[in-house]
Design an enzyme around this catalytic site. Structure first.
Site, PDB file in Angstrom:
ATOM      1  N   GLU A 118       0.838  -1.196   0.000  1.00  0.00           N
ATOM      2  CA  GLU A 118       0.000   0.000   0.000  1.00  0.00           C
ATOM      3  C   GLU A 118       0.875   1.249   0.000  1.00  0.00           C
ATOM      4  O   GLU A 118       1.924   1.288   0.654  1.00  0.00           O
ATOM      5  CB  GLU A 118      -0.928   0.005   1.217  1.00  0.00           C
ATOM      6  CG  GLU A 118      -2.001   1.079   1.191  1.00  0.00           C
ATOM      7  CD  GLU A 118      -3.072   0.814   2.242  1.00  0.00           C
ATOM      8  OE1 GLU A 118      -3.556  -0.341   2.324  1.00  0.00           O
ATOM      9  OE2 GLU A 118      -3.417   1.758   2.976  1.00  0.00           O
ATOM     10  N   GLU A 122      -3.009  10.406   2.639  1.00  0.00           N
ATOM     11  CA  GLU A 122      -4.236  10.530   3.430  1.00  0.00           C
ATOM     12  C   GLU A 122      -4.349  11.968   3.929  1.00  0.00           C
ATOM     13  O   GLU A 122      -3.398  12.515   4.491  1.00  0.00           O
ATOM     14  CB  GLU A 122      -4.208   9.556   4.606  1.00  0.00           C
ATOM     15  CG  GLU A 122      -4.201   8.113   4.147  1.00  0.00           C
ATOM     16  CD  GLU A 122      -3.654   7.143   5.186  1.00  0.00           C
ATOM     17  OE1 GLU A 122      -4.127   5.997   5.215  1.00  0.00           O
ATOM     18  OE2 GLU A 122      -2.754   7.541   5.958  1.00  0.00           O
ATOM     19  N   ARG A 148       4.793   3.535   8.672  1.00  0.00           N
ATOM     20  CA  ARG A 148       5.860   4.407   8.168  1.00  0.00           C
ATOM     21  C   ARG A 148       5.290   5.785   7.828  1.00  0.00           C
ATOM     22  O   ARG A 148       5.532   6.338   6.762  1.00  0.00           O
ATOM     23  CB  ARG A 148       6.539   3.751   6.971  1.00  0.00           C
ATOM     24  CG  ARG A 148       7.334   2.500   7.350  1.00  0.00           C
ATOM     25  CD  ARG A 148       7.998   1.829   6.170  1.00  0.00           C
ATOM     26  NE  ARG A 148       8.986   0.863   6.612  1.00  0.00           N
ATOM     27  CZ  ARG A 148       8.708  -0.401   6.968  1.00  0.00           C
ATOM     28  NH1 ARG A 148       7.454  -0.834   6.915  1.00  0.00           N
ATOM     29  NH2 ARG A 148       9.665  -1.213   7.380  1.00  0.00           N
ATOM     30  N   ARG A 301       7.724   4.975  20.178  1.00  0.00           N
ATOM     31  CA  ARG A 301       6.867   4.036  19.455  1.00  0.00           C
ATOM     32  C   ARG A 301       7.605   2.750  19.105  1.00  0.00           C
ATOM     33  O   ARG A 301       7.042   1.666  19.152  1.00  0.00           O
ATOM     34  CB  ARG A 301       6.352   4.709  18.179  1.00  0.00           C
ATOM     35  CG  ARG A 301       5.424   3.849  17.341  1.00  0.00           C
ATOM     36  CD  ARG A 301       5.009   4.618  16.093  1.00  0.00           C
ATOM     37  NE  ARG A 301       4.093   3.869  15.256  1.00  0.00           N
ATOM     38  CZ  ARG A 301       3.651   4.297  14.080  1.00  0.00           C
ATOM     39  NH1 ARG A 301       4.054   5.488  13.624  1.00  0.00           N
ATOM     40  NH2 ARG A 301       2.820   3.566  13.364  1.00  0.00           N
TER      41      ARG A 301
END
Length: 310
Positions: A118, A122, A148, A301
């Site tokens: 993908e 966005e 990412r 993260r």
């Protein structure tokens, strides 16, 4: 007097924090308009209705996709592509759009549900203020646990006029562009290769309710009092290796019919293999001035950073 002064300072700081990024004045870099090199297509010729058909209006090269309480809406390309140049001019919903997500992306999740690739642009409606942000992302071979993402502020108001959103995907690199300015490059070399999309994909244009995903677990959900949220889509460009037409096997160089050196698709040719000096400078400008998040800087993260970040 001191209390009043301190109150005024606090009010001023709060007001500054709510200023939209596109209200600031930017001198944008001069770059080649790659979108002028490819022909536009009629929406009906290039796309099928993926979902929310009742919320899709098409008139030649223009489409309007609507999100309301009943549904979002989405288009999907009729062909799958193995590399290509993909672009559309979009005009986003004006006003309060918290939780609204507009996506322009390539994906093969329907063909490879457990190992899909993908490439995403966005556009995320924001809470507490009326500006939008840009989020880019890349997945390969189902690597959805490793996000990412890189996020950017706009340097213009995306609700007032149409602007170009473009993906270049070839054997050399993937490039994300807004108004022909590269904002991100994901190369197909070194540590990046294991995370590089390599299977044929379809192009999607969608608008949907991303409240749970885009607003900190639903903290600022879509407020349908402001519906309908209408996205206008125009001047779509699809140029590349159409797998459906047999012009690509999904491996090797991107070629048009004939298979000779001269039939190399320009998207995989020399002009698109690397960024020019002006494009690199423009990308540096965008990343210095407008990028506010990169996964490679998010140490809380990732205990172990993705390989390409090192």
């Amino acid at each position: 007097m001191k209390i009043m002064w301190e109150t005024a300072v606090v009010f001023c700081l709060c007001s500054l924090s709510l200023v939209s990024s596109h209200s600031r004045k930017f001198t944008t870099p001069n770059v080649t308009r790659l979108t002028d090199q490819f022909s536009k297509i009629a929406i009906e010729n290039g796309f099928s209705r993926r979902f929310g058909a009742h919320n899709i209006q098409v008139n030649g090269s223009l489409a309007k996709l609507t999100l309301d309480k009943s549904s979002g809406a989405g288009l999907v390309s009729k062909n799958k592509y193995h590399y290509g140049f993909f672009s559309a001019r979009l005009k986003l919903p004006a006003g309060f759009a918290s939780g609204v997500v507009v996506a322009f992306y390539l994906s093969n999740a329907e063909t490879y549900p457990k190992s899909h690739d993908e490439i995403d642009i966005e556009l995320l409606g924001r809470s507490r203020r009326d500006d939008w942000t840009i989020q880019t992302n890349v997945y390969a071979n189902g690597s959805t646990r490793t996000g990412r993402e890189e996020k950017f502020y706009f340097w213009f108001d995306p609700t007032q006029a149409f602007h170009d959103y473009t993906l270049i995907w070839n054997s050399h690199h993937t490039v994300f562009l807004v108004d022909n300015i590269p904002v991100r490059q994901f190369p197909n070399r070194g540590a990046f290769t294991s995370a590089y999309p390599s299977k044929p994909m379809s192009l999607y244009v969608t608008v949907w309710d991303g409240s749970e995903w885009a607003t900190k677990g639903g903290k600022y959900p879509v407020n349908y009092k402001y519906a309908p949220f209408v996205v206008s889509v125009a001047d779509v460009e699809l140029s590349g290796c159409s797998v459906n037409n047999g012009s690509s096997t999904g491996s090797g160089p991107c070629t048009k019919s004939g298979g000779s050196i001269s039939s190399l698709d320009p998207v995989d040719g020399q002009d698109f293999a690397t960024l020019s000096k002006n494009q690199i400078n423009a990308m540096d400008w965008a990343r210095r001035k407008l990028m506010f998040y990169s996964y490679c800087s998010d140490k809380p993260r990732y205990k172990v950073m993705p390989a390409e970040c090192n």
